[in-house]
Design an enzyme around this catalytic site. Structure first.
Site, short mmCIF file in Angstrom:
data_model
loop_
_atom_site.label_atom_id
_atom_site.label_comp_id
_atom_site.label_asym_id
_atom_site.label_seq_id
_atom_site.Cartn_x
_atom_site.Cartn_y
_atom_site.Cartn_z
N ASN A 40 0.81 -1.22 0.00
CA ASN A 40 0.00 0.00 0.00
C ASN A 40 0.84 1.27 0.00
O ASN A 40 0.32 2.35 -0.22
CB ASN A 40 -0.97 0.01 1.18
CG ASN A 40 -0.31 -0.33 2.50
OD1 ASN A 40 0.43 -1.31 2.59
ND2 ASN A 40 -0.54 0.47 3.50
N CYS A 48 -3.32 4.53 7.73
CA CYS A 48 -3.44 3.81 9.00
C CYS A 48 -2.17 3.97 9.86
O CYS A 48 -2.15 3.58 11.03
CB CYS A 48 -3.74 2.35 8.77
SG CYS A 48 -5.33 2.13 7.97
N1 PMP Z 1 -4.98 -3.52 3.94
C1 PMP Z 1 -4.42 -2.65 3.09
C2 PMP Z 1 -3.31 -3.10 2.22
C3 PMP Z 1 -4.87 -1.33 3.05
O1 PMP Z 1 -4.29 -0.46 2.22
C4 PMP Z 1 -5.92 -0.93 3.91
C5 PMP Z 1 -6.44 0.49 3.90
N2 PMP Z 1 -5.51 1.44 4.32
C6 PMP Z 1 -6.47 -1.89 4.78
C7 PMP Z 1 -5.98 -3.17 4.77
C8 PMP Z 1 -7.57 -1.53 5.73
O2 PMP Z 1 -8.76 -1.35 5.04
P1 PMP Z 1 -10.05 -0.70 5.74
O3 PMP Z 1 -9.83 0.76 5.69
O4 PMP Z 1 -11.19 -1.14 4.86
O5 PMP Z 1 -10.15 -1.28 7.08
#
Ligand code: PMP
Length: 392
Positions: free
Chosen positions: A178, A355
């Site tokens: 990501n 995140c």
């Molecule tokens: N996994 C990856 C690789 C992500 O990029 C993200 C989002 N930042 C997530 C999990 C989490 O997704 P969500 O926002 O739907 O909880």
């Protein structure tokens, strides 16, 4: 505002919004209520969406479980497989993952490994109490190996194979990173898992609708997805759970309660969100080949423009095996937070994963750029982006 942070989230496609609206207005029934028309309509809408999500990855509808997003899917699958395989099947307690997973995989694995008590101890109101707890490690009954990765943040297949032990139950590796967009060789890694008879999960959140995924040729057991990376609303996602002899629901529920989602995920369905997710998958299946070509071309052009403006910029990640449109780079001489704030009224870009906000990127750190994390910028292009948007 020019939006170049599509790895963080995407705008809702107008077609998706249109499909959702009836379920926020007159079609407000609870699909679990069953016997009257309003409930039947809602149930039909959820099942249609399940087929649309399944179709995008060539899965069967009953292999899709709706969740609140990829963080939940990752928690559900990893904790669920760990619990089921150790306590129900008594197969083992060892899990393998990598150091550059999304936090929802990393923290879940750390939790099982006995390291995590609170997700963010320093920010909690009860921080003093929790900090004290956080240094303590307890035995939750699992061991986890966090594999180091190569310069592109990819897992080495040989190292993975060597790490598998008799008590290994599950491997979990991210499909597309990501922060820098590199793809892991999920085909090879999942084949190794099958040969060694262990279950395999991949967090495919960043690749859904960006690369072809066909579960008939890709031997993964579990996958995680999130709708809001695919021009659909936030707060909905899915877990793919293969249904065949080997895998067949080998996991414990995360959210206990009602019998929704075959009993694997309790809670009233967010019908409007699920409908939106389904529509987005239908659109991706229809339009993906076309918009991916455009995004890949824009990426090439953007990199040229960035290099001309910021000589010495280093593009990170695998230049070939990558998610189209994700540009992770080190721009010499900048401090990313200031850089982003200065542009903030005009352009949205990021310093890494949303995140991991307010922390330097651990992915960039892991790649050996410890002193350069503050010059890291991620720019991510969508199907709506045009070249004149690349204003940084
Ligand atoms: N996994 C990856 C690789 C992500 O990029 C993200 C989002 N930042 C997530 C999990 C989490 O997704 P969500 O926002 O739907 O909880």
């Amino acid at each position: 505002m020019i939006y170049l942070d599509n790895s963080a989230t995407t705008p809702v496609d107008p077609e998706v919004l249109e499909a959702m609206l009836p379920y926020l207005k007159e079609e407000f029934g609870n699909p679990s209520s069953r016997h009257y028309t309003l409930a039947v309509n809602a149930e039909k809408a959820v099942e249609k969406a399940r087929s649309q999500v399944a179709a995008l990855i060539n899965a069967k509808p009953n292999e899709i479980i709706f969740t609140s997003g990829a963080s939940e899917s990752n928690n559900f699958i990893i904790k669920g497989v760990a619990d089921y395989m150790k306590y129900y099947e008594e197969k083992g307690n060892h899990i393998i993952t990598s150091t550059v997973e999304h936090k929802s995989v990393l923290q879940t694995c750390k939790f099982l490994n006995g390291e995590v008590f609170n997700n963010n101890p320093t920010k909690s109101v009860a921080s003093r109490f929790i900090k004290k707890q956080a240094v303590k490690k307890i035995d939750r009954g699992f061991e986890v190996d966090f594999l180091p990765v190569n310069e592109y943040a990819q897992v080495n297949a040989e190292l993975f194979e060597k790490t598998i032990k008799d008590n290994t139950i599950l491997a979990s590796f991210i499909y597309g990173n990501n922060e820098i967009g590199s793809l892991n060789d999920i085909n090879l890694l999942s084949k190794i898992s099958k040969e060694k008879n262990i279950l395999f999960h991949t967090d495919a959140t960043q690749v859904l609708g960006k690369i072809d995924i066909d579960v008939n040729t890709l031997p993964v057991d579990f996958m995680s997805f999130s709708a809001h990376k695919l021009y659909a609303p936030k707060g909905v996602g899915a877990a793919y759970i293969r249904q065949n002899g080997l895998t067949n629901y080998k996991l414990t529920s995360l959210i206990h309660g009602g019998q929704q989602e075959s009993g694997y995920r309790a809670g009233t369905h967010g019908v409007h969100n699920i409908v939106g997710f389904g529509k987005a998958c239908e659109i991706a299946k229809r339009d993906m080949n076309e918009y991916i070509k455009k995004i890949a071309q824009l990426e090439v052009e953007s990199k040229k423009m960035i290099l001309a403006k910021y000589p010495g910029t280093e593009f990170l990640g695998d230049p070939v095996n990558k998610i189209p449109g994700v540009i992770g780079m080190l721009i010499p001489g900048i401090v990313n937070e200031m850089f982003i704030k200065d542009l903030g009224d005009k352009v949205a870009i990021s310093a890494g994963s949303a995140c991991g906000i307010s922390e330097p990127s651990y992915v960039i750190d892991e790649l050996g750029y410890k002193n350069k994390t503050s010059s890291f910028i991620r720019l991510s292009i969508s199907k709506n982006t045009v070249l004149s948007d690349i204003l940084i």
